[in-house]
Scaffold this motif. Structure first.
Motif, PDB file in Angstrom:
ATOM      1  N   ASN A 143      21.672 164.123  38.332  1.00 54.02           N
ATOM      2  CA  ASN A 143      22.076 166.134  37.688  1.00 54.02           C
ATOM      3  C   ASN A 143      23.122 166.511  38.293  1.00 54.02           C
ATOM      4  OD1 ASN A 143      20.961 167.640  36.475  1.00 54.02           O
ATOM      5  ND2 ASN A 143      20.512 169.652  37.406  1.00 54.02           N
ATOM      6  N   ALA A 144      24.197 165.707  38.039  1.00 48.34           N
ATOM      7  CA  ALA A 144      25.562 165.979  38.397  1.00 48.34           C
ATOM      8  C   ALA A 144      26.840 165.989  37.565  1.00 48.34           C
ATOM      9  CB  ALA A 144      26.018 165.130  40.427  1.00 48.34           C
ATOM     10  N   ALA A 145      26.348 165.488  36.357  1.00 53.80           N
ATOM     11  CA  ALA A 145      27.055 164.405  35.360  1.00 53.80           C
ATOM     12  C   ALA A 145      26.934 165.935  34.002  1.00 53.80           C
ATOM     13  CB  ALA A 145      27.704 163.623  35.409  1.00 53.80           C
ATOM     14  N   ILE A 146      28.218 165.301  33.106  1.00 54.84           N
ATOM     15  CA  ILE A 146      27.413 165.723  31.843  1.00 54.84           C
ATOM     16  C   ILE A 146      28.509 164.952  30.895  1.00 54.84           C
ATOM     17  CG2 ILE A 146      27.716 168.178  30.306  1.00 54.84           C
ATOM     18  CD1 ILE A 146      28.391 170.262  32.538  1.00 54.84           C
ATOM     19  N   ASP A 147      28.060 164.617  29.489  1.00 55.48           N
ATOM     20  CA  ASP A 147      28.456 164.399  28.544  1.00 55.48           C
ATOM     21  C   ASP A 147      28.709 165.138  27.460  1.00 55.48           C
ATOM     22  OD1 ASP A 147      28.597 161.884  29.609  1.00 55.48           O
ATOM     23  OD2 ASP A 147      27.201 160.933  29.241  1.00 55.48           O
ATOM     24  N   PHE A 148      29.382 165.116  27.035  1.00 52.66           N
ATOM     25  CA  PHE A 148      30.037 166.299  26.085  1.00 52.66           C
ATOM     26  C   PHE A 148      31.357 165.667  24.441  1.00 52.66           C
ATOM     27  CE2 PHE A 148      33.225 167.658  29.338  1.00 52.66           C
ATOM     28  CZ  PHE A 148      34.609 167.790  28.750  1.00 52.66           C
ATOM     29  N   GLN A 149      31.429 167.051  23.787  1.00 57.10           N
ATOM     30  CA  GLN A 149      32.045 166.161  22.932  1.00 57.10           C
ATOM     31  C   GLN A 149      33.369 167.994  23.245  1.00 57.10           C
ATOM     32  OE1 GLN A 149      30.582 165.201  18.716  1.00 57.10           O
ATOM     33  NE2 GLN A 149      31.879 163.836  19.539  1.00 57.10           N
ATOM     34  N   ALA A 150      34.130 167.899  22.861  1.00 55.45           N
ATOM     35  CA  ALA A 150      35.438 168.901  22.947  1.00 55.45           C
ATOM     36  C   ALA A 150      35.666 168.996  20.913  1.00 55.45           C
ATOM     37  CB  ALA A 150      36.496 168.509  23.367  1.00 55.45           C
ATOM     38  N   VAL A 151      35.865 170.160  21.184  1.00 56.90           N
ATOM     39  CA  VAL A 151      35.871 170.571  19.296  1.00 56.90           C
ATOM     40  C   VAL A 151      36.872 172.166  19.648  1.00 56.90           C
ATOM     41  CG1 VAL A 151      33.444 169.648  19.376  1.00 56.90           C
ATOM     42  CG2 VAL A 151      33.949 172.516  19.849  1.00 56.90           C
ATOM     43  N   ASP A 152      37.016 171.723  18.508  1.00 59.49           N
ATOM     44  CA  ASP A 152      37.478 173.382  17.868  1.00 59.49           C
ATOM     45  C   ASP A 152      37.159 174.432  18.013  1.00 59.49           C
ATOM     46  OD1 ASP A 152      37.443 172.529  15.246  1.00 59.49           O
ATOM     47  OD2 ASP A 152      39.438 171.595  15.191  1.00 59.49           O
ATOM     48  N   GLN A 153      37.693 175.370  17.421  1.00 60.42           N
ATOM     49  CA  GLN A 153      37.438 177.147  17.068  1.00 60.42           C
ATOM     50  C   GLN A 153      36.488 176.906  15.706  1.00 60.42           C
ATOM     51  OE1 GLN A 153      40.498 176.682  17.078  1.00 60.42           O
ATOM     52  NE2 GLN A 153      41.806 177.356  15.611  1.00 60.42           N
ATOM     53  N   ASN A 154      36.631 175.239  15.213  1.00 63.60           N
ATOM     54  CA  ASN A 154      35.925 175.212  13.210  1.00 63.60           C
ATOM     55  C   ASN A 154      35.156 174.086  13.569  1.00 63.60           C
ATOM     56  OD1 ASN A 154      37.587 176.227  11.890  1.00 63.60           O
ATOM     57  ND2 ASN A 154      39.166 174.832  12.253  1.00 63.60           N
ATOM     58  N   GLY A 155      34.382 174.075  15.561  1.00 64.97           N
ATOM     59  CA  GLY A 155      33.469 172.983  15.584  1.00 64.97           C
ATOM     60  C   GLY A 155      33.753 171.461  15.058  1.00 64.97           C
ATOM     61  N   LYS A 156      34.597 171.366  15.016  1.00 65.05           N
ATOM     62  CA  LYS A 156      35.411 169.760  14.733  1.00 65.05           C
ATOM     63  C   LYS A 156      36.039 169.216  16.019  1.00 65.05           C
ATOM     64  CE  LYS A 156      36.463 170.549   9.773  1.00 65.05           C
ATOM     65  NZ  LYS A 156      38.244 170.449   9.201  1.00 65.05           N
ATOM     66  N   TYR A 157      35.362 167.723  16.095  1.00 64.58           N
ATOM     67  CA  TYR A 157      36.276 167.300  17.157  1.00 64.58           C
ATOM     68  C   TYR A 157      38.217 167.298  17.597  1.00 64.58           C
ATOM     69  CZ  TYR A 157      38.087 163.126  20.393  1.00 64.58           C
ATOM     70  OH  TYR A 157      38.732 162.637  21.261  1.00 64.58           O
ATOM     71  N   ASP A 158      38.192 167.898  18.876  1.00 63.32           N
ATOM     72  CA  ASP A 158      39.980 168.256  18.779  1.00 63.32           C
ATOM     73  C   ASP A 158      39.997 167.103  20.078  1.00 63.32           C
ATOM     74  OD1 ASP A 158      41.773 169.473  19.680  1.00 63.32           O
ATOM     75  OD2 ASP A 158      41.109 171.178  20.642  1.00 63.32           O
ATOM     76  N   PRO A 159      41.356 166.176  19.194  1.00 62.84           N
ATOM     77  CA  PRO A 159      42.078 164.870  20.101  1.00 62.84           C
ATOM     78  C   PRO A 159      43.058 165.185  20.989  1.00 62.84           C
ATOM     79  CG  PRO A 159      42.752 165.471  17.406  1.00 62.84           C
ATOM     80  CD  PRO A 159      41.572 166.787  18.012  1.00 62.84           C
ATOM     81  N   ALA A 160      42.852 166.602  20.919  1.00 63.32           N
ATOM     82  CA  ALA A 160      44.148 167.131  21.638  1.00 63.32           C
ATOM     83  C   ALA A 160      44.125 166.924  22.737  1.00 63.32           C
ATOM     84  CB  ALA A 160      44.921 168.893  21.233  1.00 63.32           C
ATOM     85  N   THR A 161      42.474 167.688  23.054  1.00 61.01           N
ATOM     86  CA  THR A 161      42.189 168.521  24.545  1.00 61.01           C
ATOM     87  C   THR A 161      42.363 166.801  25.533  1.00 61.01           C
ATOM     88  OG1 THR A 161      40.106 169.475  23.389  1.00 61.01           O
ATOM     89  CG2 THR A 161      39.465 168.613  25.571  1.00 61.01           C
ATOM     90  N   VAL A 162      42.054 165.238  25.069  1.00 60.55           N
ATOM     91  CA  VAL A 162      42.513 164.829  25.598  1.00 60.55           C
ATOM     92  C   VAL A 162      43.332 164.358  26.633  1.00 60.55           C
ATOM     93  CG1 VAL A 162      42.286 161.556  25.938  1.00 60.55           C
ATOM     94  CG2 VAL A 162      40.823 163.334  23.984  1.00 60.55           C
ATOM     95  N   SER A 163      44.799 164.694  26.001  1.00 63.33           N
ATOM     96  CA  SER A 163      45.553 164.912  26.981  1.00 63.33           C
ATOM     97  C   SER A 163      45.882 165.851  27.900  1.00 63.33           C
ATOM     98  CB  SER A 163      47.266 164.666  25.707  1.00 63.33           C
ATOM     99  OG  SER A 163      46.965 166.205  25.361  1.00 63.33           O
ATOM    100  N   LYS A 164      45.652 167.208  26.493  1.00 62.79           N
ATOM    101  CA  LYS A 164      45.188 168.274  28.134  1.00 62.79           C
ATOM    102  C   LYS A 164      44.755 167.727  29.409  1.00 62.79           C
ATOM    103  CE  LYS A 164      44.216 171.330  24.805  1.00 62.79           C
ATOM    104  NZ  LYS A 164      44.069 172.703  23.908  1.00 62.79           N
ATOM    105  N   LEU A 165      42.823 167.171  29.069  1.00 59.69           N
ATOM    106  CA  LEU A 165      42.299 166.904  30.085  1.00 59.69           C
ATOM    107  C   LEU A 165      42.520 165.608  31.106  1.00 59.69           C
ATOM    108  CD1 LEU A 165      38.557 166.029  28.711  1.00 59.69           C
ATOM    109  CD2 LEU A 165      39.039 167.680  30.486  1.00 59.69           C
ATOM    110  N   CYS A 166      43.215 165.103  30.585  1.00 70.52           N
ATOM    111  CA  CYS A 166      44.581 163.895  31.254  1.00 70.52           C
ATOM    112  C   CYS A 166      45.345 164.264  31.940  1.00 70.52           C
ATOM    113  CB  CYS A 166      44.631 163.175  30.484  1.00 70.52           C
ATOM    114  SG  CYS A 166      43.375 161.567  29.846  1.00 70.52           S
ATOM    115  N   GLN A 167      45.723 165.475  31.594  1.00 72.16           N
ATOM    116  CA  GLN A 167      46.804 166.181  32.674  1.00 72.16           C
ATOM    117  C   GLN A 167      46.094 166.379  33.858  1.00 72.16           C
ATOM    118  OE1 GLN A 167      50.593 165.669  32.347  1.00 72.16           O
ATOM    119  NE2 GLN A 167      49.980 167.069  34.603  1.00 72.16           N
ATOM    120  N   PHE A 168      45.297 167.753  33.416  1.00 66.85           N
ATOM    121  CA  PHE A 168      44.638 168.426  34.549  1.00 66.85           C
ATOM    122  C   PHE A 168      44.561 167.321  35.284  1.00 66.85           C
ATOM    123  CE2 PHE A 168      40.810 170.072  36.429  1.00 66.85           C
ATOM    124  CZ  PHE A 168      41.070 171.431  37.193  1.00 66.85           C
ATOM    125  N   TRP A 169      44.116 166.507  35.002  1.00 67.99           N
ATOM    126  CA  TRP A 169      42.493 165.125  36.049  1.00 67.99           C
ATOM    127  C   TRP A 169      43.901 164.459  37.213  1.00 67.99           C
ATOM    128  CZ3 TRP A 169      43.936 160.030  36.155  1.00 67.99           C
ATOM    129  CH2 TRP A 169      42.928 159.400  37.925  1.00 67.99           C
TER     130      TRP A 169
END
Length: 212
Positions: A143-169
């Motif tokens: 119970n220590a992990a979460i699988d999810f999809q990142a979506v935009d305000q329209n509920g569609k997959y948001d590919p821009a999230t990947v680069s932002k996540l990697c930068q944060f990581w």
């Protein structure tokens, strides 16, 4: 909230494979009423005190906890023999493990790294992992992990999230002991069990964060 979750999760569906390659995501958008009813039946079979205690525990430790459906639902396809693991509440001793990961997810939303999420899977117990032959997912088992999809305000997959996540990581991941996986089926995994990243083959070299 639940209706939005069902509608938005449709992008994952169809031919999308489980990160372990052992299962496929089902067309939940087409069959959400089935799962809605299944959830209610499952919920009625649980201890009301246990459910209330779990919800109160998370709400006490978070600004905005996901709803019970999201916390207990496994969106990956399951064989008939494993369908009994569609919903599950983790043991009490595992509840605390999820809080740091949910807090990290809250932070990612607050600072704009992620706009919205649809949670795919959180807790998958030992018996569920054994049934689906997903032996490597120890962080979900505890119970220590979460699988999810990142979506935009329209509920569609948001590919821009990947680069932002990697930068944060790269910048803050070690501080949060952030584990980050980005799979080719658009599913993202995060945990707070160690600073690392990986891709479809569970190796660091396949992570998109090591290619950008």
């Amino acid at each position: 909230m639940k209706t939005w979750f069902y509608f938005a999760i449709g992008a994952l569906l169809g031919g999308c494979s489980h990160p372990g390659g052992t299962a496929q995501a089902e067309p939940i958008q087409q069959s959400h009423r089935q799962y809605d009813k299944q959830f209610e039946i499952w919920k009625q079979q649980q201890s009301p005190d246990l459910i209330r205690e779990y919800e109160v525990y998370l709400k006490r430790n978070l600004m905005r906890a996901p709803n019970l459906f999201e916390l207990t639902f496994n969106a990956y396809s399951l064989s008939a023999d494993c369908e009994r693991y569609r919903f599950a509440i983790p043991p009490r001793e595992e509840w605390k493990n999820l809080v740091p990961t949910l807090k990290l997810l809250e932070k990612l939303k607050t600072i704009g790294v992620i706009h919205q999420t649809r949670i795919i899977s959180v807790y998958r117990g030992e018996e569920a992992n054994h049934c689906t032959h997903d032996r490597q997912y120890q962080n979900h088992q505890h119970n220590a992990a979460i699988d999810f999809q990142a979506v935009d305000q329209n509920g569609k997959y948001d590919p821009a999230t990947v680069s932002k996540l990697c930068q944060f990581w790269r910048t803050y991941g070690s501080r949060y002991q952030m584990g980050l996986a980005i799979y080719s089926n658009q599913v993202i995994h995060i945990d707070t069990q160690g600073y690392r990243t990986w891709g479809d083959d569970f190796q660091a070299h396949s992570s998109l964060c090591n290619r950008r």
